[in-house]
Write a protein that holds these residues in place. Structure first.
Motif, PDB file in Angstrom:
ATOM      1  N   UNK A  80      -4.008  17.616  -4.816  1.00 43.03           N
ATOM      2  CA  UNK A  80      -3.453  18.967  -4.709  1.00 43.03           C
ATOM      3  C   UNK A  80      -4.502  19.926  -5.253  1.00 43.03           C
ATOM      4  N   UNK A  81      -4.983  20.816  -4.414  1.00 42.97           N
ATOM      5  CA  UNK A  81      -6.036  21.749  -4.810  1.00 42.97           C
ATOM      6  C   UNK A  81      -5.413  22.975  -5.469  1.00 42.97           C
ATOM      7  N   UNK A  82      -5.940  23.341  -6.631  1.00 42.10           N
ATOM      8  CA  UNK A  82      -5.482  24.545  -7.344  1.00 42.10           C
ATOM      9  C   UNK A  82      -6.550  25.623  -7.206  1.00 42.10           C
ATOM     10  N   UNK A  83      -6.167  26.786  -6.715  1.00 35.21           N
ATOM     11  CA  UNK A  83      -7.147  27.849  -6.511  1.00 35.21           C
ATOM     12  C   UNK A  83      -6.618  29.192  -6.990  1.00 35.21           C
ATOM     13  N   UNK A  84      -7.492  29.948  -7.620  1.00 32.88           N
ATOM     14  CA  UNK A  84      -7.150  31.304  -8.039  1.00 32.88           C
ATOM     15  C   UNK A  84      -7.544  32.326  -6.999  1.00 32.88           C
ATOM     16  N   UNK A 101      -2.192  19.151  -0.462  1.00 34.87           N
ATOM     17  CA  UNK A 101      -1.523  20.432  -0.638  1.00 34.87           C
ATOM     18  C   UNK A 101      -2.483  21.399  -1.324  1.00 34.87           C
ATOM     19  N   UNK A 102      -2.224  22.674  -1.190  1.00 39.04           N
ATOM     20  CA  UNK A 102      -3.015  23.705  -1.870  1.00 39.04           C
ATOM     21  C   UNK A 102      -2.047  24.657  -2.557  1.00 39.04           C
ATOM     22  N   UNK A 103      -2.194  24.838  -3.877  1.00 38.37           N
ATOM     23  CA  UNK A 103      -1.334  25.735  -4.647  1.00 38.37           C
ATOM     24  C   UNK A 103      -2.191  26.844  -5.259  1.00 38.37           C
ATOM     25  N   UNK A 104      -1.653  28.043  -5.240  1.00 40.32           N
ATOM     26  CA  UNK A 104      -2.407  29.183  -5.774  1.00 40.32           C
ATOM     27  C   UNK A 104      -2.037  29.427  -7.238  1.00 40.32           C
ATOM     28  N   UNK A 105      -3.041  29.728  -8.035  1.00 43.87           N
ATOM     29  CA  UNK A 105      -2.817  30.107  -9.436  1.00 43.87           C
ATOM     30  C   UNK A 105      -2.384  31.568  -9.494  1.00 43.87           C
ATOM     31  N   UNK A 106      -1.583  31.931 -10.483  1.00 39.63           N
ATOM     32  CA  UNK A 106      -0.946  31.063 -11.479  1.00 39.63           C
ATOM     33  C   UNK A 106       0.107  30.157 -10.828  1.00 39.63           C
ATOM     34  N   UNK A 107       0.123  28.918 -11.264  1.00 41.35           N
ATOM     35  CA  UNK A 107       0.957  27.908 -10.617  1.00 41.35           C
ATOM     36  C   UNK A 107       2.409  28.031 -11.055  1.00 41.35           C
ATOM     37  N   UNK A 108       3.315  28.061 -10.062  1.00 46.68           N
ATOM     38  CA  UNK A 108       4.750  28.002 -10.331  1.00 46.68           C
ATOM     39  C   UNK A 108       5.073  26.548 -10.653  1.00 46.68           C
ATOM     40  N   UNK A 109       5.523  26.261 -11.867  1.00 46.82           N
ATOM     41  CA  UNK A 109       5.729  24.883 -12.297  1.00 46.82           C
ATOM     42  C   UNK A 109       6.808  24.162 -11.489  1.00 46.82           C
ATOM     43  N   UNK A 110       7.787  24.885 -11.016  1.00 44.31           N
ATOM     44  CA  UNK A 110       8.820  24.258 -10.190  1.00 44.31           C
ATOM     45  C   UNK A 110       8.232  23.808  -8.847  1.00 44.31           C
ATOM     46  N   UNK A 111       7.390  24.669  -8.297  1.00 43.08           N
ATOM     47  CA  UNK A 111       6.716  24.315  -7.033  1.00 43.08           C
ATOM     48  C   UNK A 111       5.775  23.131  -7.259  1.00 43.08           C
ATOM     49  N   UNK A 113       6.054  20.722  -9.522  1.00 43.51           N
ATOM     50  CA  UNK A 113       6.837  19.492  -9.701  1.00 43.51           C
ATOM     51  C   UNK A 113       7.235  18.905  -8.352  1.00 43.51           C
ATOM     52  N   UNK A 114       7.695  19.762  -7.436  1.00 45.69           N
ATOM     53  CA  UNK A 114       8.083  19.292  -6.102  1.00 45.69           C
ATOM     54  C   UNK A 114       6.874  18.781  -5.328  1.00 45.69           C
ATOM     55  N   UNK A 115       5.755  19.473  -5.484  1.00 48.01           N
ATOM     56  CA  UNK A 115       4.540  19.088  -4.757  1.00 48.01           C
ATOM     57  C   UNK A 115       4.040  17.725  -5.217  1.00 48.01           C
ATOM     58  N   UNK A 119       3.826  14.707  -2.614  1.00 47.25           N
ATOM     59  CA  UNK A 119       2.509  14.150  -2.291  1.00 47.25           C
ATOM     60  C   UNK A 119       2.444  12.681  -2.673  1.00 47.25           C
ATOM     61  N   UNK A 120       2.976  12.322  -3.833  1.00 47.56           N
ATOM     62  CA  UNK A 120       2.960  10.929  -4.270  1.00 47.56           C
ATOM     63  C   UNK A 120       3.726  10.050  -3.291  1.00 47.56           C
ATOM     64  N   UNK A 121       4.869  10.532  -2.828  1.00 44.45           N
ATOM     65  CA  UNK A 121       5.674   9.767  -1.879  1.00 44.45           C
ATOM     66  C   UNK A 121       4.933   9.606  -0.554  1.00 44.45           C
ATOM     67  N   UNK A 122       4.307  10.701  -0.080  1.00 37.02           N
ATOM     68  CA  UNK A 122       3.593  10.646   1.192  1.00 37.02           C
ATOM     69  C   UNK A 122       2.415   9.680   1.126  1.00 37.02           C
ATOM     70  N   UNK A 123       1.649   9.750   0.050  1.00 41.61           N
ATOM     71  CA  UNK A 123       0.490   8.871  -0.094  1.00 41.61           C
ATOM     72  C   UNK A 123       0.921   7.431  -0.318  1.00 41.61           C
TER      73      UNK A 123
END
Length: 458
Positions: A80-84, A101-111, A113-115, A119-123
């Motif tokens: 999961x890539x984290x980008x500002x 997946x790609x998540x934008x900073x600041x990271x929503x912790x709820x998002x 957790x779901x990601x 991702x773990x399930x998919x992989x």
């Protein structure tokens, strides 16, 4: 959460990294952190995380370069890539080269957790498919029975139904070689509440104890001589699905205590690790041995035996269910073929020491020998045509608990059928191997290999 995930956070922001690790551990995951791409790649090799949270901007490498390196080292890891930076082009490029997946900073912790869970399930599912395509899988392709459970006696059907409804209880399948234990195991999984989760098979007799243990539990880097990188075992890959252990009677005594602990305590460790992982899988095992006798001889642990036999299903040999042999033959025959009445009579009269496997192989080889779509008794190549074992004699032996016809005579008979089919095809095609291969329905290279096995044909 059904299964604990191992997560690696690679970010040079010390405060954010610490916050994410604390949050993930609070969810029940195992989390570690690294401040650079170099350190992160090293930790990924050592611990084989399920998911990596990767910062796009690192002090020693671009996040895209780091992503490529991580995926090259472990194609099964979810990143999961984290980008500002709200950069769509970078996100698209990252997804193309393997980011989950790609998540934008600041990271929503709820998002987040779901990601991580998604991702773990998919992989994990991708990892299961990869294993099934590899040499370690014992899964078999080919035509499946339309409704095999109905071919079993009512008492066996009731046990299969019970095992399907109780999706947490271990199941022990007993029966002679070729009675369909693997297929019944798959039916139990498909009809249970776990049928949306992975199904994985492992044969207990096909590997050395160390290799088997590594495949089952996984290992850390350096756990043994050839462990160059960490590896997730099948108990991690299968998650809350079903793990089918075939030939359980051949399981090494040194591994049996670890399997018992995984089943009883729902915990296990990779080889060389001190971290306990949760075992959420349903365990189904099969054997053609009498485990009670193995326990008495000291070849199998009594505590593991009693833990596995919570639900025991004994599959009878074909000679014990003659009224079902004809129906089974109709389901096993190659598509587009017809079994003539004389062939059905021969099938019904034969003892089938190799059971369902022998019946299926005989039908498929008969289809090769047949000139058209009709399978005649002569095409079956059954020993009883020349005075071999008949069903009545086989049934009598079954009543006494004996089986004097192993699969040796069957293998010899099939080789004769195969050799004769090849010789017949070559003769009809005037020695043209390309045409003969086409007539047999096999590749020319396969025919060439067969001719090396039967040099007398040439």
């Amino acid at each position: 959460m059904s299964v604990t995930q191992s997560v690696l956070v690679i970010d040079d922001d010390d405060n954010l990294r610490a916050t994410l690790i604390e949050f993930l551990e609070g969810l029940g995951h195992t989390a570690r952190g690294a401040a650079t791409a170099t350190e992160g790649r090293k930790m990924a090799a050592e611990h084989a995380p399920h998911v990596v949270l990767l910062d796009l901007r690192l002090p020693d490498a671009d996040g895209i370069v780091a992503l490529e390196a991580l995926r090259a080292d472990d194609p099964d890891v979810g990143v999961i890539l984290l980008t500002g930076y709200a950069d769509v082009e970078i996100a698209v490029r990252a997804m193309r080269i393997g980011a989950s997946d790609v998540l934008q900073k600041p990271v929503d912790l709820r998002v987040l957790a779901r990601a991580v869970e998604s991702v773990a399930e998919r992989e994990r599912m991708k990892g299961e498919l990869g294993f099934l395509r590899g040499a370690g899988s014992t899964r078999k392709d080919g035509k499946e029975l339309k409704n095999p459970v109905t071919l079993e006696p009512p008492s066996v059907q009731r046990l299969i139904d019970l095992a399907s409804r109780n999706a947490d209880a271990p199941v022990l399948l007993e029966g002679e070689t070729g009675t369909g234990k693997g297929y019944v195991a798959r039916q139990i999984h498909d009809r249970s509440g776990r049928n949306k989760s992975p199904w994985v098979e492992l044969n207990c007799s096909s590997m050395t104890p160390t290799f088997f243990e590594s495949n089952l539990f996984g290992h850390e880097r350096g756990a043994f001589t050839d462990a160059k990188t960490a590896k997730r075992g099948l108990l991690e890959v299968v998650g809350d699905g079903t793990l089918f252990l075939d030939e359980i009677g051949e399981l090494s005594l040194e591994i049996q205590p670890r399997l018992l602990k995984a089943i009883e305590e729902r915990r296990f460790r990779r080889l060389g690790s001190t971290t306990e992982l949760r075992c959420a899988a349903r365990i189904i095992v099969a054997t053609n041995r009498h485990l009670e006798e193995a326990v008495e001889k000291g070849d199998f642990r009594a505590d593991l035996y009693f833990r596995l036999k919570v639900l025991t299903i004994c599959l009878p040999p074909l000679r014990a269910r003659p009224d079902r042999i004809g129906t089974l033959a109709e389901q096993l025959k190659p598509e587009g073929t017809r079994i003539t009445p004389s062939a059905l009579a021969a099938i019904a009269d034969y003892a089938w020491p190799g059971n369902i496997r022998e019946l299926k192989n005989a039908l498929w080889r008969a289809a090769i020998l047949a000139d058209g779509d009709d399978i005649e008794s002569v095409h079956l190549g059954l020993p009883e045509i020349n005075g071999g074992p008949h069903l009545a004699a086989g049934a009598a032996l079954h009543q006494r608990g004996e089986n004097r016809w192993g699969e040796e005579h069957f293998g010899s008979s099939l080789k004769n059928v195969e050799r004769n089919a090849i010789a017949k095809a070559l003769h009809e095609c005037s020695g043209n191997r390309t045409h003969a291969a086409r007539k047999l329905g096999i590749a020319r290279s396969t025919l060439q290999q067969k001719l090396k096995q039967y040099p007398e044909i040439i």
